[in-house]
Every structure is written in C-alpha cells, then in structure tokens.
Design a protein around this motif. Structure first.
Motif, short mmCIF file in Angstrom:
data_model
loop_
_atom_site.label_atom_id
_atom_site.label_comp_id
_atom_site.label_asym_id
_atom_site.label_seq_id
_atom_site.Cartn_x
_atom_site.Cartn_y
_atom_site.Cartn_z
N ILE A 216 0.87 -1.24 0.08
CA ILE A 216 0.03 -0.01 0.04
C ILE A 216 0.62 1.19 -0.17
O ILE A 216 0.61 2.42 -0.67
N SER A 219 2.51 2.03 -3.47
CA SER A 219 1.46 1.96 -4.44
C SER A 219 0.96 3.27 -5.11
O SER A 219 0.90 4.20 -4.11
N LYS A 222 -3.16 3.98 -4.00
CA LYS A 222 -3.44 3.17 -2.85
C LYS A 222 -4.88 2.52 -2.63
O LYS A 222 -5.01 1.53 -2.17
N THR A 225 -5.03 -0.71 -4.40
CA THR A 225 -4.27 -1.63 -3.56
C THR A 225 -5.14 -2.12 -2.54
O THR A 225 -5.17 -3.59 -2.20
#
Length: 806
Positions: A216, A219, A222, A225
């Motif tokens: 996370i 990423s 987010k 994810t």
C-alpha cells in the motif's frame, strides 16, 4: 489451502421454520463464510416434519449435490453429498493485450499531441469524422501500447506464503514437535506442538500484514491496492474465470469457447422475441397514447463545448474495461486534453445531423450469471460493454433531454428510477408511507408486486419514438430493446413506461423504480379492495399487451395489509404471500421488518468474516475501508424504514455492529466498545437511524407551526405534527423524523442538509454514554423504545439552545 469446507450432522434446529435459533445458526455460519444448504424434511413423524439435519458448505452451489435418502435405520433420513472438487480448470489461453503502465500512457499522450485533427474537422458527417478520429487514436495506441501475446495467468490468491528465514525456522521447530507427538501420543507433546504451531502461524500472519502495508505504501493507487487486498479475502474459493466454460444445449455439453459465444449471441438476440411470441400470441391493440404533451419542443440540441466534454470525461470512473474498440475510461481520462477538441467536433456533428456513428453501436456482451446452473443459457443475462466514447455522447444527449423534461415538468411523478434526486430508497419510502397512511385511515390495502420479463429487451422502437414524440422530442430521429449498460437505455425505459400511472387512473397508486412496479389498492371493505385490486391488475396486463411488455403472472406477488388482510383473496392467477423482497428490502404484511432483519443480520455476519480476515493480514485503513463498504452500507440501506422496528430487532443489528467494532479496535468480546465507537468516529445503528429520518423529514419540507398561525412562539419553526391513532403511524419516516427534528437545538435547525448531517453524527457519536444534559426519548413521545436511550438516542432538553462542537 483453497479447499472447500463441508459440514454434515444433526444440529437439531429446524431450517423449515424461521426462528431465533435458525437465524442464529445462519448468522454463525455466515461469520465463517459458510451457508446451510436447503433440505426437505429429514425427520418425519406422524405429527411433525422437520429438517433438523444440516449440510453446510462454502462451496459454490454448482459444486455440491445433496440427496436425502430413506435408510430405515433411524427416524432421521440420510444425507449423501456429491462434491465437485476436481482441480480441472480452464486451460490458459493466449490473448492479445495492451500494457497501460505510466510510461506507456505518457507516450500515448505525446503521440496524440503531435497528431493533427484537421481531417476530423473537415469530415462532412459524423460517420467519417469518427472513423478518422478512431483511426488516429488506434494508430497512436498501437505504437505507445502495442498488442502483445500473453497467456492468461491463473488468478493469484492473497494467501501466498512469504519466504522468511525466521518463519522457515519456526516451521521446522513445529514439524519436529508435531512428529514427536505422533510418535508418543502424549498430551504434553500435543500441547507443545500446538504452541509451536501457533508461533509459526502468528509469524506468517505478521509477514502477510507487513507485506500488505509495504504494498500500500509503495502503490501509486493506494485505494485500488487496498481493494485488491479486501477482494482477495472476500472472493469465493474458485474464481469464475478459472472454471472451464460448459453449456448444455440439446442434451449436448459444449466446451468449445467459439461455439459457446455463438450460442450466447443467438440466445440474447432472440430472447425478447421468443418471450413475446410465447406470451403474446395475438398482436395486441395499438399502444396507449399518453395524454401529456410538452409546452415546448426539443427540436435542436444545444452544441457541446470543450468544458462540458472535459467535465464528462473527468466524471467517468477510472476503469480498465473497454468496449469493442479497446479504449478504456482510464486511457481517455489520461489523454482528455488531447482528444477533447476532436470529440466536441464529432459530437456536435452527431447532434446536428441526428446520426450516431455506426462503429459506436457495436457492444461487447458479457454473460452475467443470475442463478442456478452455469451450464444453462437461461440462467444468464446480457451486460453490454459499450464503447466509452459512446457513453460520452449519450451523457451529452441525456443532459439536454433531462433539461427539456424538467423545464416542461414531464418527468414521471411516481417513477423513481434513474431520475436525479430519486432512488430505490425514495421509492421504498413512497410505497411504505402510502401504505401507512391507508392503515391509519382504517383501510385494508393490497400491494401487487409486478414482474415484467425481459423488460429492457422488449421495448419496441416504433412505440418508443411515438411516446417521446408526445414529450416534445421531435426532429431528426434517433428493431427492439435498449442495451443494459448504456447511459440512455434506462432513461428511455423510464420515459417508455412514464404513462402507466395515467393509464391506470385512480384505480390504484403505482410506485415504480424502472421496471420494478408496485400497485397499491385500498378500500374500507374487503369486497371493495378485491374489486380495486383485480381492476388495477387487469389494466396493468392490458397496458403490457398494448406496449409489447411481458406481464409475468407466475412471479407477480400480492401482499395484503390491515386488520382484515386475511379475508382478502388475491386476483386470479396471482400468488398471495406474507413477505416479498422488493428493491433489496423484505416487506412483510404487518410491516414489522422481522424478515428483513433476519436477512440483514446474515449479510452482516458474512461481512464480519471479511473484517476478521482483513484485520489479520491488512492495515487499519484497509480494515476501516472494508467496514464502511461491506458492513455499514448494509445497515444504511433502507434504515429510514426498518430503523423504526422493534427494540429486539435493533438490538440484533447493534450486537453485530459491536462485534465489528471489537474486531477493529482489538477488544475482547466482553469489553465495552462505547469508547471505541467514539474513537473511531463510527455511528451506531440507532444514530444512523436518527440522522437519516431527520434528514428525510427535513428535505420533505413539511408544514411548520409558523405556517398555521401568526403568533411569534418559540416553536414557530418546528414542524407541525399531524394527529394520529396508530402506533404504526408514529414510525412513518416523515413523522418520526419531524418529531426528532423538533427536539433539536435551535442552531441545528438553521443548517443546510449537508451541515445538519455532519453535526448530527458528530453530536450523537460524542454523546454515547453521557447522561448529563440529555433526556432519553420516551416511547410515548416518538414511537421509539426508551431502551434506545442507552445507545445514542439521547436528545437535548427543550431548553437547550446550542451545542459546543469544540
């Protein structure tokens, strides 16, 4: 790992009758992602027939076949289960796919910026303009994001074991201890192995949580994810795409994907015509001509602008799915500044000439499984993946269409589907409040819940054009059906059936959400109600015949309400029921909401399973996201109706909500969670009910005391509450909301709906457990139990004028 669960046994709880015990068993199983298979009576005696044996599983219904056998060995039957747990999956297929990484999209953006759109602007018609544009776009797409052969990878589950030296060492220690127990059989060795296994499991859990936190944090998206983590824990044991496609056609099993696609294509194309021919053997009379006419006509569409197109593209959800052109909304949003000007040119040519580009009329059809076996064509319905650019043009047309309808007050008055400011909730409130008003007046009422087969697929274009012409939509025009997936399709259906209330006249009160329609009839006498109900049903059937809609009598239900409801006979060929599900809410003939709460608690128990899994391997943010999306959404839906239910029903929901909070806050099952509610800022079910009914009453703008008299009293701005006789009327959302609104501090009543909602939530969440300065709402005053005062229904004393929010 990834294996299904099947539990069989004598549980001694009858599943044929809805009781507290059967509901508790269902909720307990759901909290472990397991459900109980429906069985016929498994213990039959001269005086009773009960189903007290159980088969419970988390496998898909296609993967388990249960038979009940008479063994004559006991007073119970035997149950035999055939489980399809083979590992046969669809072979990986080679496919051409594009890569849409950040660098690929930047290259596409640069290439489009270099391209000239002069040929698009100089094209004489929208057909040629769009063909030129899509040619330029596709060429740039092929260069920046080329098609490459890839093999479909098997779906990964988030259950992967993380390689870690410490975890490997713990596993070895556990293995040694376990083998020792197997050799000795000693209790102390068993306990030692258990402790070492627990340490190993805890390590794996922490490694998964750490890996997810890092994923996370690193990423770019987010939110996506987090949802990938959530979905990996709530997905079924075997994903649909992993299963081999099979169809049963004419006693033959088809596995060839090309043939399967062709069978689906023929089935979806001919489904409406076949259903119509089977249900309407003789051509019906001409369609009903609506009485309403527009004061002005929509002859020309206002041209679009770059600003409008940019706004529409920005409003699209960033999805990677695409239509037949392969262009997703994610790609269009990334390149919107480069393509907006040529799109405006194409759209304005289309609006001016009344021509929709042919290439945009082709959709990619996805067969969505509804219920039953996945091998039967009839158990699927088509979902159209229309080109994204088609949706943009449709949104432009829709905005002009709705503006015309609103200006001329032509929107169907009792149709709640796909109209701004209306929803399934508003349809349900309209339905229930109309029933409550009738019961308050001493009437007996009947609701006929219509079922229309293939409603969207059956629309006749000639009839549709005739109806929208009567609405003042004339000029250059647009065989049968509107795509389920398009922007305009649902609105066109709403306009197609907008004349239904006019056709039915005063024989009943219809409430609709798209094709889900309820006809409410009422009368002081039973014979009068039966006559009104039969008349309204006959007229609805006649309307369907005149408009090529298919009235499905076998699925149309009749529900009666009132003190004489048991004396009422349903119309011929219609089934009379005690409960029915409508727009996601279960309605019973006494409006107790008991059956709805049973289903709701089962859904909440399933959400608890996901929360526990996410909590063990995810971040607090992921857990909170899962709570709001998978738990609280179920509580919020329809709460303005069922929230006024009994104290026992609300207590059941509250208990499950407290379990969810304890999971999120790492509390023991006996720990109080009042402070956790406040710390997390999460409203209780009672707080949500109070907030929603107050907002509903506020937006309805009922008559105030100051509208009735000219006296300058302290309560002049309060809502005027009508006198009533029944306790049921006090639970009517508009009445209960107005009653609670009148008890609010003065500064609350000057807020906008948005501000009022935030203030209410903050105030009620902060008041949990407080007694000083608050007065519990008595049942005689609001129709709510005094019990609610313990969990947030603590309203201010009438003398309190303000609240400190610091």
């Amino acid at each position: 790992m990834n294996c299904g669960i099947c539990i069989l046994g004598d549980i001694n709880v009858n599943s044929l009758v809805q009781t507290k015990e059967s509901s508790a068993v269902g909720e307990l199983l759901a909290s472990f992602n397991i459900s109980r298979v429906s069985l016929p009576p498994t213990r039959v005696t001269p005086t009773s027939a009960t189903s007290i044996d159980m088969v419970c599983t988390d496998l898909d219904e296609d993967k388990i076949d249960v038979k009940v056998l008479q063994t004559y060995l006991s007073d119970h039957t035997g149950q035999i289960c055939d489980l399809d747990i083979s590992c046969e999956t669809r072979k990986p297929q080679m496919a051409l796919t594009r890569h849409f990484g950040q660098e690929h999209l930047l290259n596409l953006k640069r290439l489009l910026d270099l391209q000239s759109s002069e040929k698009v602007y100089s094209a004489p018609d929208p057909e040629e303009a769009y063909s030129t544009f899509i040619g330029i776009f596709t060429t740039a797409l092929d260069v920046a994001c080329p098609l490459k052969k890839t093999r479909n990878k098997k779906r990964k589950h988030n259950n992967c074991v993380v390689s870690n030296p410490e975890a490997d060492n713990l596993r070895s220690i556990f293995t040694i201890a376990h083998n020792k127990y197997l050799l000795t059989g000693k209790v102390e060795d068993k306990f030692d192995a258990f402790q070492k296994k627990k340490a190993y499991d805890l390590k794996l859990k922490n490694l998964r949580k750490q890996a997810n936190e890092e994923a996370i944090a690193q990423s770019d998206n987010k939110s996506r994810t987090i949802w990938n983590i959530i979905n990996s824990e709530r997905a079924s044991k075997r994903h649909v795409s992993d299963v081999m496609w099979q169809l049963n056609v004419a006693d033959e099993t088809i596995e060839d994907l090309g043939k399967i696609a062709e069978y689906f294509n023929k089935h979806f194309i001919n489904a409406a015509e076949m259903t119509l021919s089977n249900n309407i053997p003789i051509r019906a009379p001409a369609a009903h001509k609506p009485k309403f006419h527009a004061a002005t006509t929509l002859f020309e569409y206002q041209p679009s602008t770059i600003e409008e197109i940019l706004k529409i593209i920005a409003s699209l959800k960033s999805k990677t799915s695409s239509g037949i052109d392969g262009i997703s909304s994610k790609v269009l949003k990334f390149c919107r500044s480069e393509i907006s000007q040529p799109l405006v040119n194409i759209i304005n040519k289309s609006l001016t000439r009344g021509v929709f580009p042919t290439e945009l009329k082709i959709s990619k059809i996805y067969p969505l499984h509804k219920q039953g076996s996945r091998k039967e064509l009839k158990n699927f319905r088509p979902i159209s993946l229309v080109p994204t650019i088609s949706k943009i043009i449709e949104k432009v047309v829709l905005s002009r269409l709705l503006q015309h309808l609103e200006t001329n007050n032509l929107l169907p008055p009792r149709q709640h589907g796909f109209i701004s400011g209306r929803s399934t909730t508003s349809a349900l409130i309209d339905l229930i409040e109309h029933l409550m008003d009738n019961l308050e007046d001493g009437n007996t009422a009947a609701g006929v819940f219509l079922d229309l087969s293939k409603a969207f697929d059956s629309l006749d274009h000639a009839v549709l054009l005739s109806k929208i012409n009567s609405l003042g939509i004339v000029g250059t025009p647009l065989r049968r059906g509107v795509p389920q997936g398009s922007v305009l399709g649902p609105v066109l259906f709403v306009l197609f059936t907008g004349d239904l209330p006019d056709y039915l006249g005063n024989h009943c009160y219809p409430v609709s959400y798209a094709d889900d329609t309820v006809l409410i009839s009422n009368s002081k006498s039973v014979p009068g109600l039966e006559m009104n109900t039969i008349t309204s049903v006959n007229m609805a059937q006649e309307y369907c015949l005149r408009n090529d809609l298919i009235f499905n009598a076998s699925k149309t239900k009749c529900l009666t309400f009132g003190k004489n409801k048991d004396e009422v006979h349903a119309p011929p060929n219609l089934e009379r029921v005690r409960t029915t599900k409508h727009l996601g809410v279960v309605i019973d003939d006494r409006l107790t909401w008991n059956c709805h709460i049973d289903g709701l608690c089962k859904k909440l128990s399933s959400a608890l399973f996901v929360l526990k899994r996410i909590k063990s391997i995810g971040t607090p943010t992921a857990t909170r996201t899962a709570y709001h999306a998978l738990f609280e959404t179920h509580i919020r839906y329809g709460i303005v109706l069922w929230g006024g239910s009994s104290a026992g029903n609300l207590q059941r929901v509250l208990v499950l909500q407290k379990r969810a909070i304890r999971i999120m806050a790492d509390l023991d099952f006996r720990d109080s969670c009042k402070e956790a509610f406040k710390t997390l800022g999460i409203p209780t079910v009672i707080t949500l009910y109070i907030t929603e009914v107050i907002l509903h009453a506020y937006t309805q703008r009922p008559e105030r005391n100051g509208d009735i008299h000219d006296y300058n009293t302290r309560r002049a701005n309060d809502f005027s509450l009508p006198l009533h006789h029944s306790a049921l009327f006090a639970k009517k959302p508009s009445y209960a909301g107005a009653k609670l609104y009148n008890m609010l501090p003065k500064n609350f009543k000057t807020s906008t709906p948005q501000v009022l909602k935030k203030r209410l939530i903050k105030w009620l969440v902060g008041s949990l457990g407080k007694k000083e300065g608050f007065l519990s709402v008595p049942e005689v005053q609001t129709g709510l139990p005094t019990w609610l005062g313990k969990w947030g229904v603590q309203m201010p004393r009438q003398s309190e004028q303000s609240v400190n929010f610091n």
